[in-house]
Design a protein around this motif. Sequence first.
Motif, PDB file in Angstrom:
ATOM      1  N   PHE A 282      40.488  45.453  40.681  1.00  0.00           N
ATOM      2  CA  PHE A 282      40.974  45.807  39.340  1.00  0.00           C
ATOM      3  C   PHE A 282      41.355  44.518  38.636  1.00  0.00           C
ATOM      4  N   GLY A 283      40.559  44.153  37.645  1.00  0.00           N
ATOM      5  CA  GLY A 283      40.835  42.946  36.862  1.00  0.00           C
ATOM      6  C   GLY A 283      41.016  43.286  35.399  1.00  0.00           C
ATOM      7  N   ASN A 284      41.832  42.515  34.709  1.00  0.00           N
ATOM      8  CA  ASN A 284      42.077  42.796  33.289  1.00  0.00           C
ATOM      9  C   ASN A 284      42.300  41.508  32.514  1.00  0.00           C
ATOM     10  N   PHE A 285      42.385  41.656  31.207  1.00  0.00           N
ATOM     11  CA  PHE A 285      42.370  40.529  30.276  1.00  0.00           C
ATOM     12  C   PHE A 285      43.327  40.855  29.134  1.00  0.00           C
ATOM     13  N   PRO A 286      44.134  39.901  28.649  1.00  0.00           N
ATOM     14  CA  PRO A 286      45.057  40.199  27.544  1.00  0.00           C
ATOM     15  C   PRO A 286      44.320  40.748  26.328  1.00  0.00           C
ATOM     16  N   TYR A 287      44.708  41.946  25.919  1.00  0.00           N
ATOM     17  CA  TYR A 287      43.962  42.533  24.808  1.00  0.00           C
ATOM     18  C   TYR A 287      44.072  41.665  23.552  1.00  0.00           C
ATOM     19  N   PRO A 288      42.936  41.421  22.876  1.00  0.00           N
ATOM     20  CA  PRO A 288      42.925  40.530  21.708  1.00  0.00           C
ATOM     21  C   PRO A 288      43.505  41.219  20.485  1.00  0.00           C
TER      22      PRO A 288
ATOM     23  N   ASP B 123      55.552  44.797  23.939  1.00  0.00           N
ATOM     24  CA  ASP B 123      54.857  46.056  24.227  1.00  0.00           C
ATOM     25  C   ASP B 123      53.574  45.795  25.008  1.00  0.00           C
ATOM     26  N   SER B 124      53.424  44.565  25.520  1.00  0.00           N
ATOM     27  CA  SER B 124      52.156  44.185  26.149  1.00  0.00           C
ATOM     28  C   SER B 124      52.379  43.559  27.516  1.00  0.00           C
ATOM     29  N   THR B 125      53.333  44.093  28.264  1.00  0.00           N
ATOM     30  CA  THR B 125      53.707  43.475  29.534  1.00  0.00           C
ATOM     31  C   THR B 125      53.436  44.364  30.744  1.00  0.00           C
TER      32      THR B 125
ATOM     33  N   PRO C 133      48.243  47.487  43.085  1.00  0.00           N
ATOM     34  CA  PRO C 133      48.449  46.542  41.985  1.00  0.00           C
ATOM     35  C   PRO C 133      47.119  45.998  41.474  1.00  0.00           C
ATOM     36  N   PHE C 134      47.126  45.484  40.243  1.00  0.00           N
ATOM     37  CA  PHE C 134      45.891  44.861  39.781  1.00  0.00           C
ATOM     38  C   PHE C 134      45.665  43.573  40.569  1.00  0.00           C
ATOM     39  N   ASP C 135      44.400  43.243  40.773  1.00  0.00           N
ATOM     40  CA  ASP C 135      44.031  42.107  41.610  1.00  0.00           C
ATOM     41  C   ASP C 135      43.984  40.804  40.827  1.00  0.00           C
ATOM     42  N   LEU C 136      43.696  40.911  39.549  1.00  0.00           N
ATOM     43  CA  LEU C 136      43.502  39.681  38.775  1.00  0.00           C
ATOM     44  C   LEU C 136      43.737  39.921  37.296  1.00  0.00           C
ATOM     45  N   ARG C 137      44.405  38.972  36.674  1.00  0.00           N
ATOM     46  CA  ARG C 137      44.506  38.941  35.213  1.00  0.00           C
ATOM     47  C   ARG C 137      44.071  37.544  34.778  1.00  0.00           C
ATOM     48  N   VAL C 138      43.113  37.482  33.881  1.00  0.00           N
ATOM     49  CA  VAL C 138      42.558  36.209  33.416  1.00  0.00           C
ATOM     50  C   VAL C 138      43.041  35.944  31.999  1.00  0.00           C
ATOM     51  N   SER C 139      43.430  34.692  31.736  1.00  0.00           N
ATOM     52  CA  SER C 139      43.998  34.374  30.426  1.00  0.00           C
ATOM     53  C   SER C 139      43.892  32.888  30.147  1.00  0.00           C
ATOM     54  N   GLY C 140      43.987  32.529  28.870  1.00  0.00           N
ATOM     55  CA  GLY C 140      44.156  31.135  28.503  1.00  0.00           C
ATOM     56  C   GLY C 140      45.511  30.628  28.962  1.00  0.00           C
ATOM     57  N   LYS C 141      45.597  29.322  29.221  1.00  0.00           N
ATOM     58  CA  LYS C 141      46.824  28.749  29.778  1.00  0.00           C
ATOM     59  C   LYS C 141      48.000  28.815  28.811  1.00  0.00           C
ATOM     60  N   ASP C 142      47.726  28.994  27.502  1.00  0.00           N
ATOM     61  CA  ASP C 142      48.812  29.036  26.519  1.00  0.00           C
ATOM     62  C   ASP C 142      49.702  30.267  26.680  1.00  0.00           C
TER      63      ASP C 142
ATOM     64  N   ASN D  87      54.740  32.667  27.805  1.00  0.00           N
ATOM     65  CA  ASN D  87      55.323  33.904  27.271  1.00  0.00           C
ATOM     66  C   ASN D  87      54.718  35.126  27.964  1.00  0.00           C
ATOM     67  N   HIS D  88      53.589  35.583  27.464  1.00  0.00           N
ATOM     68  CA  HIS D  88      53.056  36.878  27.887  1.00  0.00           C
ATOM     69  C   HIS D  88      52.931  37.025  29.406  1.00  0.00           C
ATOM     70  N   LEU D  89      52.330  36.050  30.082  1.00  0.00           N
ATOM     71  CA  LEU D  89      52.075  36.199  31.513  1.00  0.00           C
ATOM     72  C   LEU D  89      53.373  36.204  32.318  1.00  0.00           C
ATOM     73  N   THR D  90      54.328  35.375  31.910  1.00  0.00           N
ATOM     74  CA  THR D  90      55.627  35.377  32.591  1.00  0.00           C
ATOM     75  C   THR D  90      56.379  36.672  32.302  1.00  0.00           C
ATOM     76  N   PHE D  91      56.286  37.176  31.079  1.00  0.00           N
ATOM     77  CA  PHE D  91      56.896  38.476  30.755  1.00  0.00           C
ATOM     78  C   PHE D  91      56.285  39.574  31.628  1.00  0.00           C
ATOM     79  N   CYS D  92      54.984  39.480  31.865  1.00  0.00           N
ATOM     80  CA  CYS D  92      54.289  40.459  32.703  1.00  0.00           C
ATOM     81  C   CYS D  92      54.887  40.482  34.107  1.00  0.00           C
ATOM     82  N   ILE D  93      55.138  39.314  34.670  1.00  0.00           N
ATOM     83  CA  ILE D  93      55.761  39.242  35.996  1.00  0.00           C
ATOM     84  C   ILE D  93      57.138  39.897  35.967  1.00  0.00           C
ATOM     85  N   TYR D  94      57.950  39.527  34.973  1.00  0.00           N
ATOM     86  CA  TYR D  94      59.306  40.076  34.877  1.00  0.00           C
ATOM     87  C   TYR D  94      59.287  41.604  34.804  1.00  0.00           C
ATOM     88  N   ASN D  95      58.448  42.150  33.931  1.00  0.00           N
ATOM     89  CA  ASN D  95      58.457  43.597  33.724  1.00  0.00           C
ATOM     90  C   ASN D  95      57.944  44.357  34.943  1.00  0.00           C
ATOM     91  N   HIS D  96      56.952  43.798  35.620  1.00  0.00           N
ATOM     92  CA  HIS D  96      56.469  44.468  36.825  1.00  0.00           C
ATOM     93  C   HIS D  96      57.530  44.484  37.918  1.00  0.00           C
TER      94      HIS D  96
END
Length: 1120
Positions: free
Chosen positions: A77-83, A633-635, A701-710, A714-723
Amino acid sequence: MLTAFSLFCRPSLATARRKIVIVKGKEMASSTESGRSFARRDQLLKIQAESQNRWAESGVFEAEAHDKPAEPGEKFFGNFPYPYMNGSLHLGHAFSLSKLEFAAAYHRLRGCNVLLPFAFHCTGMPIKASADKLMREIQEFGNPPIFPSAEDDNSVEVSNGSKPEEESAELVQPDKFKSKRSKAAAKSGGDKFQWEIMRMLDISDSEIAKFKDPYHWLSYFPPVAKEDLKAFGLGCDWRRSFITTDMNPFYDSFVKWQMKKLKEMGKIVKDMRYAIYSPLDGQPCADHDRATGEGVQPQDYTLIKMEVVPPFPLKLKALQGKKVFLAAATLRPETMYGQTNSWVLPDGKYGAFEINETDVFIIAKRAALNLGYQKLSKTPEKPTCLLELVGEDLIGLPLKSPLAFNEIIYALPMLTILMDKGTGVVTSVPSDSPDDYMALLDLKSKPRLREKYGVKDDWVVPFDVVPIINIPDFGDKSAEKVCIDLKIKSQNEKVKLAEAKRLTYLRGFTDGTMLVGEFKGKKVQEAKPLIRNMLLETGQAVPYSEPEKRVMSRSGDECVVALTDQWYITYGELEWKKKAEECLSSMNVYCEETRHGFEHTLSWLTQWACSRSFGLGTRLPWDEQFLVESLSDSTLYMAYYTIAHLLQNGDMYGSATSSVKPEQMTDEVWDFVFHDGPFPKSDIPTSLLNKMKQEFQYWYPFDLRVSGKDLIQNHLTFCIYNHTALLPKHYWPRGFRCNGHIMLNSEKMSKSTGNFRTLRQAIEEFSSDATRFSLADAGDGMDDANFVFETANSAILRLTKEITWMEEILAAESSLRTGPPSTYADRVFANEINIAVMMTDKHYKDFMFREALKTGFYDLQAARDDYRQSCGAGGMHRDLLWRFMDVQTRLITPICPHYAEHVWKEILKRDGFVIKAGWPTADSPDPILKKANKYLQDSLASMRKLHQKQVSGSKKPKKGGPTPLAEENKPTVGIIYVNEQYDGWKEMCLKILQSKYDAASRSFAPDQEIVAMVKESITNFKEIQKNCMPFLKFKKDEALSVGPHALDLKLPFGEVEVLKENTDLIKRQLELEHVEVLSASEDGVYSRAGPHRSVLEKNPPSPGNPISIFLNSSEYLQVT
């Protein structure tokens, strides 16, 4: 309904040059224009459409959860930050997304049950701001609008008159610029009118007016993006697609549940805090609401109130009766004891602003605006300027400053003050600030400088450095000492002063000790907060904050720091932070740079404003005046993917008829599905509730989330916190893969320069597979990658030529060699195929897609080409070519799936889909055979060069010099001399090097020790020393470079055997009639070299380095 072609083909460089040939199977009128042919690209576009139609008809990417929990490796299960949906997807999106797409396709090919969903983000203020901007333009300029031209207006010039300081060199200063926009455009807050931006998206004037309704954006752009991604070949389960905001009632309910859970757990609180704030929008401006300045935080200062001593000069008479202060922003309140003066910029623009009924601050207008939003203005948010001033008006003002030992100090000129940082007023502490020390010294020692600015001697000369802090190694006058040590002569020596500050600033804080004041004897780092609190409590200072750097909102205004009373998520709370760190420690982040980025973010991230009052989104369920902001709303929405298809019935808006109604999704239902809650009381069928829970438990859990390093900050660290807050530990994320940004043709991608491509434009110009090919080749690390148009064009040629080659091979299949593969070339080619399978598998697993492309396509094709050349009259083997075509097709499938499907079905005539065909099987590669073939190819290259030199000479003959060889004198016979093992003194040297090599440290003993042992072991050392020493150095360096096998006495294969088995190849490649391979160790073989014997004696063969001699027919007859 509009077709895909009419709705989604938007103009590009490609369409400017030609008509696009095939979209969704539509034929183009012409495939040539301006003398160029696009037939090959059109062929790929046709293949692309056919493959996508087959995928759509079969639902091949629709993923179903199994009845039992997934075994390790069973699912992916892989996902990508919705644009964000305020425009079209571009190659920057495609580059990051391609990393997920390639990984998902690889796992699907290997037999995993793969889920790759995709959604569209519409929360936040940019869409609403753009819609409102359109509304204003229509109201002001009509529908369609008629905009005034830029030439009708005078240009606007702005100057702040300031000079940059070294420590703020990273700031972009608004020094001087001229605006070529019209006044109307300037008022609109952007470089272009919003209407013009919409036209650039190929939207007609009649359609643009609809976008004044923000919800029309949500109806328009997500379907456009979906079609673009389908054209890209994204292996997505589109049944699970959704948009955010309250336009989707199911997702709206999910976000409300999430926020309520966080609040119940005490992780959302209401507080008064500083936040980056957009005055135009009237709300905090989070990272995704910013046009520039993402990641910038509020910088907290202490504002020192330096009271102007009456009587006031004439320029300040209007302030009579008020308490007037020069207000200086400082980061070091503990140094205020050592003030000797204050600094102002002579030509800086200042104002006298009312703070309350009695107090007036003289500061820069920008600082006053910040104070206005921090409840430090008589009229909140609207600073009242009683008097406009310039710095020259302030020079010589007598001041009474808090804590200063000097009872009265004076305002003096400093030329390097930045008016867009702090307040424009600076305190001067020459004991600890090198800049202050040199500026004061200049004024003291240069009468003409004082005269220029009207500075009286008694404002400067009597004031000496006041020792206040002792720093080890620098004493109690650190600034004076470091300036003397570095031989700084003037305040204009910026580089040296920056170095002086670097040497003393941090040491003063960490190691300094207070020499004066109430906290004498304390360490500076202990005293600093105590002194600050004392100044604030006694009213001698006020707190002040401003953005660390300039921040522009997407609405076009410059942001301030505001003291806001709103809702915050308590990121950084100690116990929660520990959980986040535990989650990170168990995750695969694929490179240490990424891990360091997360660790750094976790070290500083604190409370995050999660509510907004302007924009689109979900209302806070307990305080509906506020919306949930776009990074809050995106975490956790990756969990929503697992059940979205069951709720929304394939409709991204959640408005289709479904087995579930939005109001049935109560908090108890969400708790049951995602939070291990009890079975809910609900009128949703029990079987459906259990199905929802089963889907979540299977895919998470999801296996992978791919994203730009920017997004790490914010978003990726928020994702960890909320999970970690909302889900049990066994559902925490398993992996994040971050990448850099992408350049186009080695230049930054930019709309303004035209170096830009939307995803649709790239597909039209190159085809999906050629675009994907170039994205894979662009790079894989955290550094910025490079999408090269020439690579995409080359991919078009390579892929279509490969199709032609395979068709031609199969058409002539009956002429191919059959039976068991038996030749050396067969064995090498089969081995190269095995190597490609093994190495490409490794590279896909490691997310090294450029390397996978190299080993699975480039190297494999090179091996095929070498095989074709090596086979000669015997021809290529049919079974090996079939294996090659099968393996190459599977290996390239994750990157070029349309091409691979075409080959699989139309050329190889295989059943099913190649995307699920399975990873090719392979025997273990033979590394010795690989080395032997490299030896053969290297030897051939060396022979070819030597033969060519002998035939035509290395240089053109000089006038009157020798002419090229006559036909009868051209060499037709090759004699290859081989020495398969080192002997004599070389053997002894290698054995000594072997004994002196440490495999653990991969190093040798000292040279003196090695040489001493050689001298002792070789009796005639003096005679061979001239050759021995270079040989030792060469073999030692080679071993350090390639490994200890460089010290072996012989190669791991028989050189004579390899060369003899390939004499036909050597003859063919060098156009020789006869080739002999001789062992140099046999007696009398040197005589076979005839007139070239001296060549052998001067340069005898050695292991891995055969020597070739070429003879003409008459020379050969003489030696036989």
